[in-house]
Design a protein around this motif. Structure first.
Motif, PDB file in Angstrom:
ATOM      1  N   MET A   1      -2.545 -23.839  -4.777  1.00 41.18           N
ATOM      2  CA  MET A   1      -3.366 -24.923  -4.220  1.00 41.18           C
ATOM      3  C   MET A   1      -2.801 -26.272  -4.656  1.00 41.18           C
ATOM      4  O   MET A   1      -2.556 -26.472  -5.845  1.00 41.18           O
ATOM      5  N   PRO A   2      -2.608 -27.204  -3.743  1.00 42.50           N
ATOM      6  CA  PRO A   2      -1.969 -28.468  -4.105  1.00 42.50           C
ATOM      7  C   PRO A   2      -2.821 -29.398  -4.962  1.00 42.50           C
ATOM      8  O   PRO A   2      -2.307 -30.103  -5.809  1.00 42.50           O
ATOM      9  N   LEU A   3      -4.169 -29.462  -4.758  1.00 36.25           N
ATOM     10  CA  LEU A   3      -5.000 -30.428  -5.468  1.00 36.25           C
ATOM     11  C   LEU A   3      -5.956 -29.711  -6.416  1.00 36.25           C
ATOM     12  O   LEU A   3      -6.714 -28.836  -6.006  1.00 36.25           O
ATOM     13  N   TYR A   4      -5.899 -30.110  -7.687  1.00 35.99           N
ATOM     14  CA  TYR A   4      -6.797 -29.571  -8.697  1.00 35.99           C
ATOM     15  C   TYR A   4      -7.549 -30.712  -9.368  1.00 35.99           C
ATOM     16  O   TYR A   4      -6.942 -31.712  -9.753  1.00 35.99           O
ATOM     17  N   LEU A   5      -8.863 -30.564  -9.514  1.00 31.83           N
ATOM     18  CA  LEU A   5      -9.639 -31.450 -10.376  1.00 31.83           C
ATOM     19  C   LEU A   5      -9.848 -30.707 -11.687  1.00 31.83           C
ATOM     20  O   LEU A   5     -10.436 -29.610 -11.702  1.00 31.83           O
ATOM     21  N   VAL A   6      -9.332 -31.284 -12.765  1.00 36.78           N
ATOM     22  CA  VAL A   6      -9.262 -30.576 -14.041  1.00 36.78           C
ATOM     23  C   VAL A   6     -10.104 -31.288 -15.099  1.00 36.78           C
ATOM     24  O   VAL A   6      -9.801 -32.427 -15.470  1.00 36.78           O
ATOM     25  N   PRO A   7     -11.152 -30.651 -15.618  1.00 38.14           N
ATOM     26  CA  PRO A   7     -11.937 -31.262 -16.694  1.00 38.14           C
ATOM     27  C   PRO A   7     -11.129 -31.338 -17.991  1.00 38.14           C
ATOM     28  O   PRO A   7     -10.344 -30.438 -18.303  1.00 38.14           O
ATOM     29  N   THR A   8     -11.316 -32.414 -18.726  1.00 40.20           N
ATOM     30  CA  THR A   8     -10.666 -32.595 -20.020  1.00 40.20           C
ATOM     31  C   THR A   8     -11.731 -32.798 -21.099  1.00 40.20           C
ATOM     32  O   THR A   8     -12.880 -33.105 -20.784  1.00 40.20           O
ATOM     33  N   PRO A   9     -11.379 -32.628 -22.366  1.00 39.79           N
ATOM     34  CA  PRO A   9     -12.375 -32.726 -23.436  1.00 39.79           C
ATOM     35  C   PRO A   9     -13.103 -34.066 -23.448  1.00 39.79           C
ATOM     36  O   PRO A   9     -12.513 -35.107 -23.148  1.00 39.79           O
ATOM     37  N   ILE A  10     -14.387 -34.015 -23.830  1.00 43.00           N
ATOM     38  CA  ILE A  10     -15.181 -35.246 -23.923  1.00 43.00           C
ATOM     39  C   ILE A  10     -15.233 -35.772 -25.349  1.00 43.00           C
ATOM     40  O   ILE A  10     -15.898 -36.760 -25.617  1.00 43.00           O
ATOM     41  N   GLY A  11     -14.534 -35.111 -26.242  1.00 46.97           N
ATOM     42  CA  GLY A  11     -14.510 -35.555 -27.630  1.00 46.97           C
ATOM     43  C   GLY A  11     -13.585 -34.706 -28.470  1.00 46.97           C
ATOM     44  O   GLY A  11     -12.589 -35.171 -29.014  1.00 46.97           O
ATOM     45  N   ASN A  12     -13.880 -33.436 -28.551  1.00 51.50           N
ATOM     46  CA  ASN A  12     -13.093 -32.497 -29.337  1.00 51.50           C
ATOM     47  C   ASN A  12     -11.961 -31.946 -28.476  1.00 51.50           C
ATOM     48  O   ASN A  12     -12.192 -31.368 -27.414  1.00 51.50           O
TER      49      ASN A  12
END
Length: 274
Positions: A1-12
């Protein structure tokens, strides 16, 4: 899949999934809010990729560039400084255009401040309404808070530490006293949950508060009197709404049976309603 929305850490930095790390390593390009902030995360996990800035001030300018890369079949990962992109952070505009053009997309599950804050508040988590940051303009905030006055479900806001005292005061004046929780610095060293009424929270933060803040407020729990909902139903009808619309609005808002609403309008206006 060409487009990924990727969550990243909010602190740790440990709050990232193995799948997210794999997608970031496989991406041809990573679009991020601040290359310096994202660089810390990527260096920590030894990921070396081309980065391009993609934030609230340039997302319209970068949109065509990113779409062209997607049309070429390039794999693009979108990340924010922290959390899941596309909600209160850049990403949604690109995702919407990709959907419209039938470009493949995927949104990975992962870190977000909303769910931990709702649960840590101790207030009823189901259902709840997330509204992001309150509007900047005072008139728009007043209208929003007024619209929420009789809303029966738990309400969740992101809120700025520089505006919190003023905005909580506005909420208290319009919504009345409510049980609430201010959740601060989720997953970070100074994580804290301040619970109490809106007045109690204001007292506890009178010397100021810092960090990323999420405010959780209980919904309207008081039952409206018969006189109250009848008066509201008559006003809506007098303003030109149909009986069907009045029944729908009042019924959904206060859980009043259809026949009871029709009977009230019939008595008030001496008309027969089907």
């Amino acid at each position: 899949m060409p487009l990924y929305l990727v969550p990243t850490p909010i602190g740790n930095l440990e709050d990232i999934t193995l799948r997210a790390l794999r997608v970031l390593r496989e991406a041809d390009l990573i679009a991020c809010e601040d290359t310096r902030t994202s660089g810390i995360l990527l260096r920590h996990y030894e990921i070396q990729k081309n980065l391009t800035s993609f934030h609230v001030h340039n997302e319209n300018e970068k949109l065509n560039f990113l779409l062209e890369k997607l049309r070429e079949g390039k794999k693009i990962a979108v990340i924010s400084d922290a959390g899941t992109p596309g909600i209160s952070d850049p990403g949604w505009i690109l995702l919407k255009r990709a959907v419209d053009e039938e470009i493949e997309i995927d949104v990975l599950p992962g870190a977000s401040a909303v769910l931990p804050a709702v649960l840590m508040s101790g207030l009823n988590p189901q259902p709840f309404l997330f509204l992001g940051f309150p509007p900047e303009k005072s008139g728009e905030r007043e209208k929003l808070f007024s619209d929420l006055k009789n809303f029966p479900f738990t309400i969740c806001f992101y809120i700025s530490p520089h505006k919190i005292e003023k905005q909580i005061s506005e909420m208290k004046n319009i919504l009345g006293e409510r049980q609430s929780a201010l959740v601060r610095e989720i997953s970070k060293i100074f994580q804290e949950t301040i619970r109490g009424t809106l007045s109690e929270i204001l007292e506890k933060i009178k010397d100021g508060v810092k960090g990323e803040l999420v405010l959780i407020i209980e919904g309207q729990t008081q039952e409206i009197s018969d006189e109250g909902w009848r008066s509201e139903a008559e006003k809506i009808f007098a303003d030109g709404a149909s009986v069907k619309d009045v029944v729908k609005i009042i019924g959904e808002k206060y859980k009043i049976p259809e026949n009871k609403i029709k009977s009230s309008l019939r008595l008030a206006y001496r008309k027969e309603f089907c």
